[in-house]
Design a protein around this motif. Structure first.
Motif, PDB file in Angstrom:
ATOM      1  N   ASP A 160       1.708  -9.268 -13.605  1.00  0.00           N
ATOM      2  CA  ASP A 160       1.033 -10.521 -13.961  1.00  0.00           C
ATOM      3  C   ASP A 160       1.085 -10.742 -15.468  1.00  0.00           C
ATOM      4  N   SER A 161       0.553  -9.783 -16.238  1.00  0.00           N
ATOM      5  CA  SER A 161       0.513  -9.940 -17.689  1.00  0.00           C
ATOM      6  C   SER A 161       0.357  -8.558 -18.317  1.00  0.00           C
ATOM      7  N   THR A 162       1.184  -8.245 -19.297  1.00  0.00           N
ATOM      8  CA  THR A 162       1.069  -6.929 -19.957  1.00  0.00           C
ATOM      9  C   THR A 162      -0.288  -6.820 -20.655  1.00  0.00           C
ATOM     10  N   ASN A 163      -0.817  -7.938 -21.165  1.00  0.00           N
ATOM     11  CA  ASN A 163      -2.143  -7.892 -21.795  1.00  0.00           C
ATOM     12  C   ASN A 163      -3.228  -7.556 -20.779  1.00  0.00           C
ATOM     13  N   SER A 164      -3.169  -8.242 -19.605  1.00  0.00           N
ATOM     14  CA  SER A 164      -4.199  -7.980 -18.589  1.00  0.00           C
ATOM     15  C   SER A 164      -4.147  -6.517 -18.180  1.00  0.00           C
TER      16      SER A 164
ATOM     17  N   GLN B 249       9.299  -9.218 -16.630  1.00  0.00           N
ATOM     18  CA  GLN B 249       8.864 -10.571 -16.248  1.00  0.00           C
ATOM     19  C   GLN B 249       7.347 -10.583 -16.117  1.00  0.00           C
ATOM     20  N   GLN B 250       6.712 -11.706 -16.456  1.00  0.00           N
ATOM     21  CA  GLN B 250       5.268 -11.853 -16.217  1.00  0.00           C
ATOM     22  C   GLN B 250       5.056 -13.059 -15.297  1.00  0.00           C
ATOM     23  N   SER B 251       4.286 -12.829 -14.242  1.00  0.00           N
ATOM     24  CA  SER B 251       4.020 -13.949 -13.336  1.00  0.00           C
ATOM     25  C   SER B 251       2.847 -14.775 -13.847  1.00  0.00           C
ATOM     26  N   ALA B 252       2.035 -14.214 -14.730  1.00  0.00           N
ATOM     27  CA  ALA B 252       0.883 -14.944 -15.274  1.00  0.00           C
ATOM     28  C   ALA B 252       0.734 -14.609 -16.756  1.00  0.00           C
ATOM     29  N   GLY B 253       1.828 -14.762 -17.508  1.00  0.00           N
ATOM     30  CA  GLY B 253       1.790 -14.521 -18.952  1.00  0.00           C
ATOM     31  C   GLY B 253       0.813 -15.505 -19.590  1.00  0.00           C
ATOM     32  N   ARG B 254       0.004 -15.017 -20.543  1.00  0.00           N
ATOM     33  CA  ARG B 254      -1.074 -15.846 -21.081  1.00  0.00           C
ATOM     34  C   ARG B 254      -0.954 -16.080 -22.576  1.00  0.00           C
ATOM     35  N   GLY B 255      -1.264 -17.289 -22.994  1.00  0.00           N
ATOM     36  CA  GLY B 255      -1.463 -17.605 -24.399  1.00  0.00           C
ATOM     37  C   GLY B 255      -2.963 -17.688 -24.639  1.00  0.00           C
TER      38      GLY B 255
ATOM     39  N   LYS C 260      -0.501 -20.989 -20.640  1.00  0.00           N
ATOM     40  CA  LYS C 260       0.513 -20.166 -19.998  1.00  0.00           C
ATOM     41  C   LYS C 260       1.606 -19.768 -20.991  1.00  0.00           C
ATOM     42  N   TRP C 261       2.086 -18.521 -20.879  1.00  0.00           N
ATOM     43  CA  TRP C 261       3.251 -18.098 -21.660  1.00  0.00           C
ATOM     44  C   TRP C 261       4.428 -17.955 -20.709  1.00  0.00           C
ATOM     45  N   VAL C 262       5.458 -18.744 -20.907  1.00  0.00           N
ATOM     46  CA  VAL C 262       6.627 -18.754 -20.020  1.00  0.00           C
ATOM     47  C   VAL C 262       7.384 -17.430 -20.164  1.00  0.00           C
TER      48      VAL C 262
ATOM     49  N   ASN D 290      -1.057 -16.779 -36.309  1.00  0.00           N
ATOM     50  CA  ASN D 290      -0.033 -15.749 -36.085  1.00  0.00           C
ATOM     51  C   ASN D 290       1.164 -16.193 -35.257  1.00  0.00           C
ATOM     52  N   ASP D 291       1.503 -17.476 -35.270  1.00  0.00           N
ATOM     53  CA  ASP D 291       2.730 -17.886 -34.584  1.00  0.00           C
ATOM     54  C   ASP D 291       3.922 -17.589 -35.487  1.00  0.00           C
ATOM     55  N   VAL D 292       5.023 -17.160 -34.875  1.00  0.00           N
ATOM     56  CA  VAL D 292       6.257 -16.935 -35.629  1.00  0.00           C
ATOM     57  C   VAL D 292       7.195 -18.103 -35.323  1.00  0.00           C
TER      58      VAL D 292
ATOM     59  N   GLN E 292       9.766 -24.517 -35.009  1.00  0.00           N
ATOM     60  CA  GLN E 292       9.849 -24.290 -33.562  1.00  0.00           C
ATOM     61  C   GLN E 292       9.350 -22.878 -33.256  1.00  0.00           C
ATOM     62  N   LYS E 293       8.623 -22.754 -32.150  1.00  0.00           N
ATOM     63  CA  LYS E 293       7.951 -21.467 -31.872  1.00  0.00           C
ATOM     64  C   LYS E 293       8.921 -20.452 -31.278  1.00  0.00           C
ATOM     65  N   LEU E 294       9.046 -19.343 -32.003  1.00  0.00           N
ATOM     66  CA  LEU E 294       9.929 -18.255 -31.571  1.00  0.00           C
ATOM     67  C   LEU E 294       9.112 -17.154 -30.891  1.00  0.00           C
ATOM     68  N   ALA E 295       7.907 -16.931 -31.401  1.00  0.00           N
ATOM     69  CA  ALA E 295       7.063 -15.856 -30.855  1.00  0.00           C
ATOM     70  C   ALA E 295       5.595 -16.199 -31.045  1.00  0.00           C
ATOM     71  N   GLY E 296       4.775 -15.659 -30.157  1.00  0.00           N
ATOM     72  CA  GLY E 296       3.328 -15.857 -30.264  1.00  0.00           C
ATOM     73  C   GLY E 296       2.617 -14.541 -29.997  1.00  0.00           C
ATOM     74  N   LEU E 297       1.425 -14.431 -30.518  1.00  0.00           N
ATOM     75  CA  LEU E 297       0.631 -13.211 -30.331  1.00  0.00           C
ATOM     76  C   LEU E 297      -0.725 -13.551 -29.746  1.00  0.00           C
ATOM     77  N   LEU E 298      -1.151 -12.745 -28.806  1.00  0.00           N
ATOM     78  CA  LEU E 298      -2.475 -12.915 -28.215  1.00  0.00           C
ATOM     79  C   LEU E 298      -3.250 -11.619 -28.412  1.00  0.00           C
TER      80      LEU E 298
ATOM     81  N   GLY F 111      -0.795  -8.601 -27.790  1.00  0.00           N
ATOM     82  CA  GLY F 111       0.315  -8.966 -26.899  1.00  0.00           C
ATOM     83  C   GLY F 111       1.285  -9.862 -27.625  1.00  0.00           C
ATOM     84  N   LEU F 112       2.567  -9.497 -27.556  1.00  0.00           N
ATOM     85  CA  LEU F 112       3.611 -10.277 -28.221  1.00  0.00           C
ATOM     86  C   LEU F 112       4.566 -10.861 -27.183  1.00  0.00           C
ATOM     87  N   GLY F 113       4.787 -12.166 -27.281  1.00  0.00           N
ATOM     88  CA  GLY F 113       5.847 -12.822 -26.516  1.00  0.00           C
ATOM     89  C   GLY F 113       6.870 -13.304 -27.517  1.00  0.00           C
ATOM     90  N   LEU F 114       8.118 -12.833 -27.397  1.00  0.00           N
ATOM     91  CA  LEU F 114       9.171 -13.169 -28.372  1.00  0.00           C
ATOM     92  C   LEU F 114      10.391 -13.624 -27.590  1.00  0.00           C
TER      93      LEU F 114
HETATM   94  C1  BTN Z   1       0.662 -17.587 -28.133  1.00  0.00           C
HETATM   95  O1  BTN Z   1       0.862 -18.506 -27.411  1.00  0.00           O
HETATM   96  O2  BTN Z   1       0.726 -17.778 -29.342  1.00  0.00           O
HETATM   97  C2  BTN Z   1       0.375 -16.214 -27.585  1.00  0.00           C
HETATM   98  C3  BTN Z   1       1.341 -15.828 -26.516  1.00  0.00           C
HETATM   99  C4  BTN Z   1       1.283 -14.353 -26.179  1.00  0.00           C
HETATM  100  C5  BTN Z   1       2.208 -13.990 -25.064  1.00  0.00           C
HETATM  101  C6  BTN Z   1       2.280 -12.506 -24.854  1.00  0.00           C
HETATM  102  S1  BTN Z   1       3.577 -12.032 -23.760  1.00  0.00           S
HETATM  103  C7  BTN Z   1       2.956 -10.399 -23.703  1.00  0.00           C
HETATM  104  C8  BTN Z   1       1.448 -10.525 -23.628  1.00  0.00           C
HETATM  105  N1  BTN Z   1       1.009 -10.725 -22.267  1.00  0.00           N
HETATM  106  C9  BTN Z   1       0.448 -11.899 -22.082  1.00  0.00           C
HETATM  107  O3  BTN Z   1       0.002 -12.322 -20.996  1.00  0.00           O
HETATM  108  N2  BTN Z   1       0.425 -12.592 -23.232  1.00  0.00           N
HETATM  109  C10 BTN Z   1       1.025 -11.842 -24.307  1.00  0.00           C
END
Ligand code: BTN
Ligand code: ATP
Length: 359
Positions: free
Chosen positions: A112-116, A136-142, A147-149, A200-202, A207-213, A229-232
Motif C-alpha cells: 500500500d505505502s512504504t510510509n504506512s 509499486q504502491q497501491s496507496a502511495g500518499r502525499g 495521492k502519490w502516483v 521540501n519539494d524537489v 516541475q515536480k521531480l520528487a516529494g517528501l512526506l 518517505g521519498l517519491g522520486l
Molecule cells: C509530496 O507529495 O510532496 C510527498 C510525496 C511522498 C511520496 C512518498 S513515496 C514513498 C512514501 N510512501 C508514501 O506513501 N509516500 C511517500
C-alpha cells in the motif's frame, strides 16, 4: 511483537507473498530484460499450463500497469526493460557511514505505502535506521491525504524510520534538511538544474521531480520517531502521470539523469537520508541554512502562500532556523510554518488543476 517477527506478520497481512503474486513477480523478473520469452518456456518453468501463464500476464497488464507485447511464434516481452530493485546492490552502494547507520533494508513488491508500513513497524518497536523500498504502491500518499502516483518497476518509493530523543517540537526543520539531502545526492550523481521549493519539494524548471512526506509520532518533550518517505520519479509515462494535478517531470528528462542505474540511485538517496537524519539529531538545521538558500528556487521571487484562507502574496525571503518560510508583505517579514501551507510562484494556479500533459 518482537522486531524480527514484524516483517513476517506484514507478509501475511499484505498478501504480497501469496503464491499467485509471487509467480507474477517471477514472470516480471524474467521479462525485465526486455527480451522475448515464450509462453512454453514460462509454463515449464513454473509447472503450470500456458493458459495459466496467459492469465497471469493479463493481470500483470491490468493490475500492475505494465505494457506486455505478445508476438506469435516469439512469445511475450515488456514494452521496455526494467531494472528491478536489488537488495544486495543497494546495500553495497551505500556510503560507509550510511552502512553503519542502516539497521535493516526491506525490498517489497507491491504494497500500500512504504510510509504506512514503517509507521506500523515503528509502533511495533522496529529499530531506528530501518528502510523500506517498494516496486509499486497501491496507496502511495502525499500530504493531506493526497495521492502519490506509484506505478510498478520504475521510480523510487523509499521510506526510512528514525528515532530521536528530541521531542516532536524540535523536528520542524527536519523536513527541509531531508529535501536538501535528496538534492545533494542527485548532484553527486551528475544531475544538474534541480532545486528546492519550500518546504521540501524537489523541482526541475518548476516541475515536480520528487516529494517528501514526513510523519511523526511520540511525545512533545521526546522521545519521538519519524518516518521520512521519498517519491522520486525516474521514468513516468504521460499515461501513468495523467492524473497528477500539477506540473511534473521524471529524471530521464533532466540533464544528467537519463542513464543512472535505479539501484545506484536508491543507494545514493538512502545514504544521504541516513546521514541527514543523524546529522540533524546532532546539529539541527542551522549548519544547512546557507546551502538550503543556494538551492531554493524561489528565493527573492514573488510567491503566493495558500493556507486554506485567503491566498497571501509576498516576496520569498528564505527560511529561518526552525524551517519556517519568511515572507515579506508590505515591507515587513512574517514566518510561516509548514503543515497546511503550500507555496506557489505568483501567477501560477496554486493548488488547483494545471492540466499539464507530457508527451
Ligand atoms: C509530496 O507529495 O510532496 C510527498 C510525496 C511522498 C511520496 C512518498 S513515496 C514513498 C512514501 N510512501 C508514501 O506513501 N509516500 C511517500
Ligand atoms: P505543497 O503543498 O507543499 O506544494 P504538493 O501539493 O506538491 O505540496 P502534496 O500535498 O504532498 O504535494 O500532494 C501530493 C501531490 O503531488 C498530488 O496532489 C499531485 O499533484 C502530486 N503528485 C502525485 N504523484 C506524483 C508523482 N509521481 N510525481 C509528481 N507529482 C506527483
Amino acid at each position: 511483537m518482537r522486531e524480527n517477527d514484524y516483517w513476517e506478520y506484514l507478509g501475511d497481512a499484505t498478501l504480497t507473498t501469496s503464491s499467485t503474486t509471487q509467480m507474477q513477480y517471477q514472470i516480471v523478473t524474467l521479462l525485465a530484460d526486455g527480451s522475448f520469452h515464450s509462453g512454453e518456456e514460462m509454463a515449464e518453468m513454473f509447472g503450470v499450463s500456458r493458459t495459466a501463464i496467459w492469465k497471469q500476464l493479463k493481470t500483470i497488464r491490468e493490475q500492475w500497469g505494465l505494457e506486455v507485447f505478445a508476438v506469435r511464434g516469439k512469445g511475450y516481452r515488456l514494452a521496455q526493460s526494467l531494472e528491478l530493485l536489488d537488495q544486495e546492490k543497494i546495500g553495497q552502494g551505500l556510503t560507509p557511514t550510511a552502512q553503519k547507520l542502516l539497521s535493516r533494508l526491506k525490498i517489497e513488491g507491491c504494497i500500500d505505502s512504504t510510509n504506512s508500513q514503517l509507521m506500523d513497524a515503528g509502533a511495533a518497536g522496529m529499530a531506528s535506521g530501518c528502510a523500506c523500498l517498494a516496486e509499486q504502491q497501491s496507496a502511495g500518499r502525499g500530504r493531506r491525504g493526497r495521492k502519490w502516483v506509484s506505478p510498478f518497476g520504475s521510480n523510487i518509493y523509499l521510506s526510512l524510520l528514525w528515532r530521536y530523543s528530541l521531542g516532536i517540537a524540535h523536528l520542524s526543520g527536519l523536513s527541509l534538511a531531508v529535501g536538501l539531502g535528496v538534492v545533494r545526492s542527485l548532484e553527486l550523481l551528475g544531475v544538474s538544474g534541480v532545486g528546492l521549493k519550500w518546504p521540501n519539494d524537489v523541482l526541475y524548471q518548476d516541475q515536480k521531480l520528487a516529494g517528501l512526506l514526513l510523519e511523526v509520532a511520540g511525545e512533545q518533550g521526546g522521545p519521538s520517531r519519524v518516518v521520512v518517505g521519498l517519491g522520486l520519479n525516474t521514468s513516468l509515462s504521460g499515461r501513468q502521470g495523467a492524473d497528477i494535478d500539477q506540473p511534473w517531470i521524471d529524471l530521464a528528462q533532466v540533464p544528467g539523469g537519463r542513464s543512472i542505474s535505479r539501484n545506484h540511485l536508491a543507494a545514493a538517496v538512502l545514504s544521504q537520508l541516513l546521514e541527514t537524519m543523524e546529522q540533524f539529531g546532532r546539529d539541527g538545521l542551522a549548519p544547512l541554512l546557507q546551502e538550503w538558500h543556494r538551492r531554493d528556487l524561489y528565493y527573492g521571487r514573488a510567491v503566493t502562500l495558500y493556507t486554506g484562507a485567503q491566498p497571501i502574496e509576498g516576496i520569498h525571503r528564505g527560511i529561518d532556523i526552525t524551517g519556517a518560510l519568511l515572507l515579506e508583505e508590505n515591507g515587513s517579514i512574517t514566518a510561516y510554518h509548514g503543515g497546511e501551507v503550500s507555496l506557489r510562484p505568483s501567477g501560477s494556479s496554486g493548488g488547483a488543476v494545471i492540466g499539464l500533459k507530457r508527451v
